[in-house]
Design an enzyme around this catalytic site. Structure first.
Site, PDB file in Angstrom:
ATOM      1  N   GLU A 256       0.886  -1.169   0.000  1.00  0.00           N
ATOM      2  CA  GLU A 256       0.000   0.000   0.000  1.00  0.00           C
ATOM      3  C   GLU A 256       0.915   1.207   0.000  1.00  0.00           C
ATOM      4  O   GLU A 256       1.567   1.494   1.009  1.00  0.00           O
ATOM      5  CB  GLU A 256      -0.868   0.012   1.268  1.00  0.00           C
ATOM      6  CG  GLU A 256      -1.830  -1.157   1.371  1.00  0.00           C
ATOM      7  CD  GLU A 256      -2.897  -1.146   0.303  1.00  0.00           C
ATOM      8  OE1 GLU A 256      -3.028  -0.138  -0.410  1.00  0.00           O
ATOM      9  OE2 GLU A 256      -3.589  -2.154   0.157  1.00  0.00           O
ATOM     10  N   CYS A 295      -2.544   8.853   3.052  1.00  0.00           N
ATOM     11  CA  CYS A 295      -2.244   8.272   1.742  1.00  0.00           C
ATOM     12  C   CYS A 295      -3.380   8.504   0.762  1.00  0.00           C
ATOM     13  O   CYS A 295      -3.178   8.489  -0.441  1.00  0.00           O
ATOM     14  CB  CYS A 295      -1.983   6.790   1.891  1.00  0.00           C
ATOM     15  SG  CYS A 295      -3.329   5.944   2.733  1.00  0.00           S
TER      16      CYS A 295
HETATM   17  P1  NAP Z   1       8.240   5.077   4.649  1.00  0.00           P
HETATM   18  O1  NAP Z   1       9.361   5.966   4.980  1.00  0.00           O
HETATM   19  O2  NAP Z   1       8.252   4.414   3.333  1.00  0.00           O
HETATM   20  O3  NAP Z   1       8.190   3.999   5.819  1.00  0.00           O
HETATM   21  C1  NAP Z   1       7.187   3.037   5.869  1.00  0.00           C
HETATM   22  C2  NAP Z   1       7.609   1.933   6.819  1.00  0.00           C
HETATM   23  O4  NAP Z   1       8.713   1.236   6.253  1.00  0.00           O
HETATM   24  C3  NAP Z   1       8.072   2.422   8.185  1.00  0.00           C
HETATM   25  O5  NAP Z   1       7.660   1.508   9.163  1.00  0.00           O
HETATM   26  C4  NAP Z   1       9.564   2.405   8.028  1.00  0.00           C
HETATM   27  O6  NAP Z   1      10.221   2.308   9.255  1.00  0.00           O
HETATM   28  C5  NAP Z   1       9.748   1.158   7.218  1.00  0.00           C
HETATM   29  N1  NAP Z   1      11.013   1.055   6.550  1.00  0.00           N
HETATM   30  C6  NAP Z   1      11.711   2.014   5.916  1.00  0.00           C
HETATM   31  N2  NAP Z   1      12.835   1.502   5.402  1.00  0.00           N
HETATM   32  C7  NAP Z   1      12.834   0.196   5.720  1.00  0.00           C
HETATM   33  C8  NAP Z   1      13.757  -0.875   5.493  1.00  0.00           C
HETATM   34  N3  NAP Z   1      14.872  -0.707   4.795  1.00  0.00           N
HETATM   35  N4  NAP Z   1      13.445  -2.098   5.991  1.00  0.00           N
HETATM   36  C9  NAP Z   1      12.311  -2.313   6.696  1.00  0.00           C
HETATM   37  N5  NAP Z   1      11.426  -1.330   6.948  1.00  0.00           N
HETATM   38  C10 NAP Z   1      11.682  -0.098   6.462  1.00  0.00           C
HETATM   39  O7  NAP Z   1       6.874   5.819   4.778  1.00  0.00           O
HETATM   40  P2  NAP Z   1       6.366   6.740   5.988  1.00  0.00           P
HETATM   41  O8  NAP Z   1       7.156   7.992   5.930  1.00  0.00           O
HETATM   42  O9  NAP Z   1       6.306   5.988   7.265  1.00  0.00           O
HETATM   43  O10 NAP Z   1       4.870   7.000   5.563  1.00  0.00           O
HETATM   44  C11 NAP Z   1       4.502   7.967   4.644  1.00  0.00           C
HETATM   45  C12 NAP Z   1       4.241   7.345   3.291  1.00  0.00           C
HETATM   46  O11 NAP Z   1       3.371   6.234   3.419  1.00  0.00           O
HETATM   47  C13 NAP Z   1       3.561   8.296   2.365  1.00  0.00           C
HETATM   48  O12 NAP Z   1       4.192   8.249   1.136  1.00  0.00           O
HETATM   49  C14 NAP Z   1       2.134   7.770   2.273  1.00  0.00           C
HETATM   50  O13 NAP Z   1       1.472   8.067   1.087  1.00  0.00           O
HETATM   51  C15 NAP Z   1       2.311   6.318   2.467  1.00  0.00           C
HETATM   52  N6  NAP Z   1       1.125   5.719   3.035  1.00  0.00           N
HETATM   53  C16 NAP Z   1       0.398   4.858   2.278  1.00  0.00           C
HETATM   54  C17 NAP Z   1      -0.744   4.281   2.810  1.00  0.00           C
HETATM   55  C18 NAP Z   1      -1.580   3.323   2.007  1.00  0.00           C
HETATM   56  O14 NAP Z   1      -2.459   2.681   2.580  1.00  0.00           O
HETATM   57  N7  NAP Z   1      -1.376   3.185   0.731  1.00  0.00           N
HETATM   58  C19 NAP Z   1      -1.143   4.589   4.101  1.00  0.00           C
HETATM   59  C20 NAP Z   1      -0.381   5.467   4.844  1.00  0.00           C
HETATM   60  C21 NAP Z   1       0.762   6.023   4.290  1.00  0.00           C
HETATM   61  P3  NAP Z   1      10.913   3.582   9.924  1.00  0.00           P
HETATM   62  O15 NAP Z   1       9.810   4.508  10.278  1.00  0.00           O
HETATM   63  O16 NAP Z   1      11.583   2.988  11.086  1.00  0.00           O
HETATM   64  O17 NAP Z   1      11.811   4.144   8.886  1.00  0.00           O
END
Ligand code: NAP
Length: 671
Positions: A256, A295
Site C-alpha cells: 500500500e 495516503c
Molecule cells: P516510509 O518511509 O516508506 O516507511 C514506511 C515503513 O517502512 C516504516 O515503518 C519504516 O520504518 C519502514 N522502513 C523504511 N525503510 C525500511 C527498510 N529498509 N526495511 C524495513 N522497513 C523499512 O513511509 P512513511 O514515511 O512511514 O509514511 C509515509 C508514506 O506512506 C507516504 O508516502 C504515504 O502516502 C504512504 N502511506 C500509504 C498508505 C496506504 O495505505 N497506501 C497509508 C499510509 C501512508 P521507519 O519509520 O523505522 O523508517
C-alpha cells in the site's frame, strides 16, 4: 526518557544500544527512544510459525472473531491513554479519533463479519462445488486454509493505531500470527496500543510480536508461507520488494503505497450548486485532516477550465479559515506534521511542485504564533493552467497539507489527467449528473482502488473521500502499490491459501464438514426437525412423499396470492411462450408445497426458518406433475450457547426424478 520495548517471543525486550530518539511534533522534545538491536529476528519468525500459528489455527473463525472483539473492547476502554500520547504526533483530537477509534472500529467490524459471514470452523469453503465427472462421483471444491507462516506488517507513521489494526484484524481472523513493525516517528502510540492488546491476556502465545526499530535480517528468513504487508512510500516499497528472499521464496508482498489521488468537479456543477460547495469542502478537508498526511488525501483537484478561477477563490476563502497550531488549543483546526524531518521533506516537495505550478495560497514557511521548534505548516494550494505539460504534479507526493488545482477541457481530458497518477487509492467525482459519473467511471475506473461519487443526495451521510472502510477494498493499482487490504472477508483470504480439492463427494463432504453435491444422504427413523443441533449429522436427509400439483392448486394459489401472471393463468399465452409451452405452477407454489411436504409441525428444536439462499427454478412444473423434496443437513454453525444455524439443501424433483428447484434453507435450531 522512556525506552520503547520490543515484544519478542512473548516477552518485552528492551534494546540498550543503537537508540534512536523520537521527537514530539509540537516542540521537538524527545518523547521516547527506541531500538531493535539485539533482537533475534529468525527466532521471532520461528516463534510465530511454531507457537503462534498452531495456536491460532486451533481456534475456529468464530473464536478468533471473539478474540478481535475482546481486543477492540480493551482498546476502547483504554483509549484515553492513547489520546494522551498521540498529542505528540501533532494530530488533533479529531485526527486521533480516526486513528484510535477508527482502529478499534475496524477490529469490531471484523469481529462481527467473522461471526456473521464465516463458519464456526477452521476451514473456509469457497464457491460452489464443481461436478467433474459424468456420473457425479468426482467433484472439485475450492477451500481456504490459513497460511502456516507469519504476517510481517510494516506500517507507515501516519496512523499508528488504525494502521496496525486494519492489518491485524484480517490476519488474526485468518488464523495467522503477526510481527508488527510501526513507523518509528509515532511508534510510541503503536506500542501503547499493542501493550493494551497483550495486557488482555486473550492472545495465544506467539500470536503477536512487535519490532520498534529496524528489521535487521528479518527478510533473509522469510518463506513462501509468510506474507509481508507493507504500507509506506513507493521508494521503501520498491526497496523491500526487491529483497532477494521475496522473489526466491515466492513471498506474498502486499504493498500500500503513496498515490496522487484526485478529485474531479463535474461540468454540471455551477458555482451556486451544492456540488460546487461540496467539492471545495472536501478538498479543504482532505488537505487539512492529519495535516494532509494521509495516503488517500486529495493531491490534485481537477475542475472544468471555465470554473477554475471561482474554485480557486472559494478554496482560498475556506483555507484562510484554517487555524494551524497546537492541537491542545480549542481554536486550532489543523495540527502539525509528524516532525521536522517530515516538514523539511514537504517543503522540498513544494519547491519541486512549484517548478510546474504557482502557489496561490500559503507559502510553506513558518506559521505565525506556532512553536517554531514544532513541525507546523499552513496549507499550500498550487495551481497550474497547463496540466498536460506537467510531470512532477502527477508524480510527486508532498505528504502534507498540499494540493494542486488544475483545469480540464472535457471528461475524457479529466479522466486522462486523473490517470496520469498511474494508479491511485481513492478518487472523488463530485457531480449530480449520472452521465458524467458514468463516462468518468468508464474512462478511469481501472486506475483507482476506490471511487467516491459525491453529491447533494449522499453528502450528509458520506464517509468522505479519504476514509478507507473495513467493508470496502483499500488499495489501488500501479503507483498505489497494486495491493488490496480489508474489503470485508476478502481481506481475510489474503492471509490464506486457496486450494482446489478434488475427490469423491463423500470424502470431500467429510473433510470440509459440509454436505456437498453428490454425497450420500442418510435417512433415519427420526424426522430431522426432531433432532437438536448437536444431534443432527451432516448428510442426514428426509425424503418426502410426492404431491401432485393440479390446475386447481395453481388457480387457487394465483387468486390467493394475487400473482396471476400469464404463465400460470393464460393457457394460450403460456403456450406461445418460448419457455413454458403451456401453463405452469408458480415457483413460490413449489416452494410452499415443498415446505408443506418436509415440515414437521410440532414445536421442537427447529426454532425458526430465516431464509433461503441460492434458489433456482430449474424446470417448469405443469399441472399433473408431482413433486417430491429431499431435505439434507448441509452445514451447521454454532451461533450462541443455546442455538445454531443449520443450512439445509433442498432438492425438489418431479415424477421423472428431474430436479425442478434447488435452494439452501436456513433454520435456527436449539442446541
Ligand atoms: P516510509 O518511509 O516508506 O516507511 C514506511 C515503513 O517502512 C516504516 O515503518 C519504516 O520504518 C519502514 N522502513 C523504511 N525503510 C525500511 C527498510 N529498509 N526495511 C524495513 N522497513 C523499512 O513511509 P512513511 O514515511 O512511514 O509514511 C509515509 C508514506 O506512506 C507516504 O508516502 C504515504 O502516502 C504512504 N502511506 C500509504 C498508505 C496506504 O495505505 N497506501 C497509508 C499510509 C501512508 P521507519 O519509520 O523505522 O523508517
Amino acid at each position: 526518557m522512556p525506552i520503547l520495548n520490543n515484544y519478542a517471543l512473548d516477552r518485552w525486550v528492551q534494546a540498550d544500544t543503537g537508540l534512536v530518539a523520537i521527537p514530539s511534533a509540537l516542540d521537538g522534545s524527545i518523547v521516547a527512544e527506541t531500538s531493535s538491536q539485539g533482537l533475534d529476528f529468525a527466532a521471532m519468525l520461528r516463534h510465530a510459525r511454531v507457537v503462534g500459528g498452531p495456536a491460532l489455527r486451533a481456534m475456529t473463525f468464530h473464536e478468533r472473531a471473539r478474540l478481535l472483539k475482546g481486543l477492540a473492547e480493551a482498546i476502547t476502554a483504554r483509549k484515553e491513554e492513547l489520546y494522551a500520547l498521540a498529542v505528540h504526533t501533532g494530530a488533533t483530537r479529531t485526527d486521533n479519533w480516526i486513528d484510535i477509534e477508527g482502529g478499534a472500529g475496524t477490529l469490531f467490524a471484523y469481529a462481527s463479519k467473522g461471526r456473521r459471514e464465516l463458519p464456526n470452523a477452521r476451514l473456509l469453503i469457497d464457491g460452489d462445488t464443481e461436478v467433474l465427472s459424468k456420473r457425479g462421483g468426482f467433484i472439485g471444491q475450492h477451500v481456504y486454509t490459513p497460511l502456516q507462516g507469519a504476517a510481517v506488517h510494516i506500517n507507515a507513521f501516519n496512523f499508528p493505531v488504525w494502521g496496525m489494526l486494519e492489518k491485524l484484524a484480517p490476519t488474526l481472523l485468518a488464523g495467522v500470527p503477526a510481527i508488527v513493525k510501526p513507523g518509528t516517528a509515532t511508534a510510541y502510540v503503536t506500542k501503547a496500543a499493542f501493550r493494551i492488546m497483550i495486557d488482555t491476556g486473550l492472545l495465544p502465545p506467539g500470536a503477536l510480536q512487535l519490532i520498534v526499530g529496524a528489521t535487521g535480517d528479518l527478510f533473509e528468513h522469510l518463506t513462501g508461507q509468510d506474507v509481508v504487508s507493507f504500507t509506506g512510500s513507493a521508494q521503501t516499497a520498491a526497496k523491500l520488494q526487491n529483497h532477494p528472499a521475496i522473489a526466491r521464496e515466492g513471498v506474498r508482498f502486499v504493498a500500500e503505497r503513496d498515490s496522487l489521488n484526485a478529485a474531479i468537479l463535474g461540468p454540471d456543477a455551477t458555482p451556486d450548486s451544492p456540488e460546487f460547495a461540496l467539492f471545495v469542502k472536501e478538498v479543504v478537508r482532505e488537505m487539512t485532516v492529519k495535516a494532509g498526511q494521509k495516503c488517500t488525501a486529495i493531491r490534485r483537484a481537477l475542475v472544468p477550465a471555465s470554473l477554475i478561477d471561482e474554485v480557486q477563490a472559494a478554496l482560498k476563502t475556506a483555507l484562510s479559515k484554517v487555524v494551524v497550531g497546537d492541537p491542545a488549543s480549542e481554536s486550532v483546526t489543523m495540527g502539525a506534521l509528524v516532525g521536522t524531518t517530515q516538514l523539511a521533506d514537504v517543503r522540498a516537495k513544494i519547491a519541486l511542485l512549484s517548478q510546474e505550478a504557482r502557489i496561490v495560497h500559503g507559502d510553506g514557511g513558518p506559521v505565525a504564533g506556532a512553536d517554531e521548534r514544532g513541525a507546523f505548516i499552513a496549507p499550500v494550494l498550487l495551481r497550474t493552467d497547463d496540466p498536460d505539460k506537467a510531470e512532477l504534479l502527477h508524480e510527486v507526493e508532498a505528504f502534507g497539507p498540499v494540493a494542486t488545482l488544475m483545469p480540464y477541457r472535457d471528461l475524457a481530458h479529466a479522466a486522462a489527467l486523473a490517470n496520469r497518477g498511474k494508479g491511485s487509492l481513492a478518487l472523488s467525482i463530485v457531480t449530480h449528473d449520472p452521465s458524467v459519473a458514468t463516462e468518468l467511471l468508464l474512462g478511469l475506473g481501472s486506475f483507482h482502488g476506490r471511487i467516491h461519487i459525491l453529491n447533494r443526495d449522499c453528502a450528509r451521510e458520506s464517509t468522505g473521500h479519504g476514509s478507507p472502510l473495513p467493508v470496502l477494498v483499500h488499495g489501488g493499482p500501479g503507483r498505489a502499490g497494486g495491493g488490496e487490504e480489508m474489503g470485508g472477508i476478502r481481506g481475510v483470504k489474503h492471509y490464506m491459501q486457496r486450494t482446489a480439492l478434488q475427490g469423491s463427494p463423500d470424502m470431500l463432504s467429510v473433510v470440509t464438514g459440509t454436505w456437498l453435491t453428490g454425497a450420500s444422504r442418510q435417512e433415519g427413523e427420526v424426522h430431522p426437525f426432531r433432532l437438536r443441533f448437536g444431534e443432527l449429522s451432516i448428510g442426514y436427509t428426509k425424503v418426502t412423499a410426492a404431491r401432485t400439483i393440479t390446475l386447481e392448486d395453481i388457480e387457487h394459489f394465483a387468486h390467493f396470492t394475487g400473482d396471476t401472471f400469464y404463465a400460470h393463468m393464460d393457457e394460450e399465452a403460456a403456450r406461445a411462450s418460448p419457455i413454458f409451452g403451456g401453463r405452469v405452477a408458480h415457483g413460490y407454489l413449489i416452494l410452499s408445497f415443498a415446505a408443506g411436504l418436509f415440515v414437521d409441525p410440532a414445536p421442537g428444536p427447529v426454532l425458526a426458518n430465516y431464509g433461503l439462499e441460492g434458489l433456482r427454478f430449474i424446470k417448469p412444473v405443469k399441472p399433473g406433475d408431482s413433486i417430491q423434496a429431499a431435505l439434507t443437513a448441509k452445514e451447521k454453525t454454532a451461533k450462541t450457547p443455546e442455538m445454531g444455524e443449520v443450512r439445509w439443501n433442498v432438492a425438489v424433483t418431479n415424477q421423472a426424478g428431474e430436479l425442478v428447484a434447488t435452494y439452501d434453507l436456513l433454520t435456527m435450531n436449539a442446541v
